[in-house]
Design an enzyme around this catalytic site. Structure first.
Site, PDB file in Angstrom:
ATOM      1  CB  VAL A  11      -1.406   0.286   1.510  1.00 50.29           C
ATOM      2  CG1 VAL A  11      -2.255  -0.941   0.980  1.00 50.29           C
ATOM      3  CG2 VAL A  11      -0.332   0.220   2.865  1.00 50.29           C
ATOM      4  CB  SER A  12       0.538   4.150  -2.023  1.00 49.48           C
ATOM      5  OG  SER A  12       0.973   3.597  -3.472  1.00 49.48           O
TER       6      SER A  12
END
Length: 198
Positions: A11-12
């Protein structure tokens, strides 16, 4: 023969979670009959190439401990075309393919994979050319506004600030090395300034 697989979830941002990706990939691996040996999760921007958990997968790949990497979508593995191409080529050299949950398989030995690699190489070159063009355009625009690039001749803020003290210490018989150490400058800078004022 059952293939050993590593799952990669990314995930960012810190407010996101890898839980859904992990759950979906475990279910996908079970349906497809893969033996999951490790799950790697990390929070990192897709534009960064030096991701720790992905690096651990590449270590397993080089040690020939897995045969496939499972991701929910290819953008989880990497966003930059250049990075994608180089890592997929490294995986291919070790006989490992990346399989997205969508069913897309990135095995660069297959005809589909070779086509994919060729397209990615062309896109990577296009990306590099665009970047080069943007940089040149930005530099030209800045120069038109009067911005000067690089070190300006004769401007040494820190060194010039210590100039009087430097010359005094030299007159008192201190060595270039001593002066440099005392003032936190390089010996060459001290020598250059002293010689300039002789």
């Amino acid at each position: 023969m059952v293939q050993r697989a590593a799952l990669y979830c990314r995930v960012s941002t810190a407010d996101q979670s890898c839980e859904r990706q992990e759950r979906d990939l475990l279910a996908f691996a079970e349906r497809a009959g893969y033996d999951v040996v490790a799950v790697f999760k990390e929070t990192a921007s897709g534009s960064k190439d030096d991701r720790v958990e992905r690096g651990k997968i590449l270590t397993l790949v080089r040690a020939r401990q897995i045969g496939v990497v499972l991701v929910t979508e290819l953008t989880r593995w990497g966003r930059s075309t250049t990075d994608l191409l180089s890592t997929l080529q490294e995986l291919e050299a070790c006989g490992v393919s990346v399989i997205a949950q969508t069913g897309l398989q990135f095995d660069l030995r297959s005809p589909q994979g070779k086509l994919f690699a060729s397209l990615m190489a062309a896109l990577a070159e296009f990306e590099r050319d665009l970047l080069r063009e943007r940089i040149r355009s930005g530099v030209a625009s800045a120069q038109e506004r009067g911005v000067k690039f690089g070190r300006q001749p004769g401007v040494r803020f820190k060194a010039d600030r210590y100039q009087a003290r430097m010359l005094k210490l030299r007159e008192e018989g201190c060595s270039y090395r001593q002066i440099a150490r005392d003032l936190g400058l390089s010996k060459n800078t001290v020598m250059e300034i002293v010689h300039r004022h002789r």
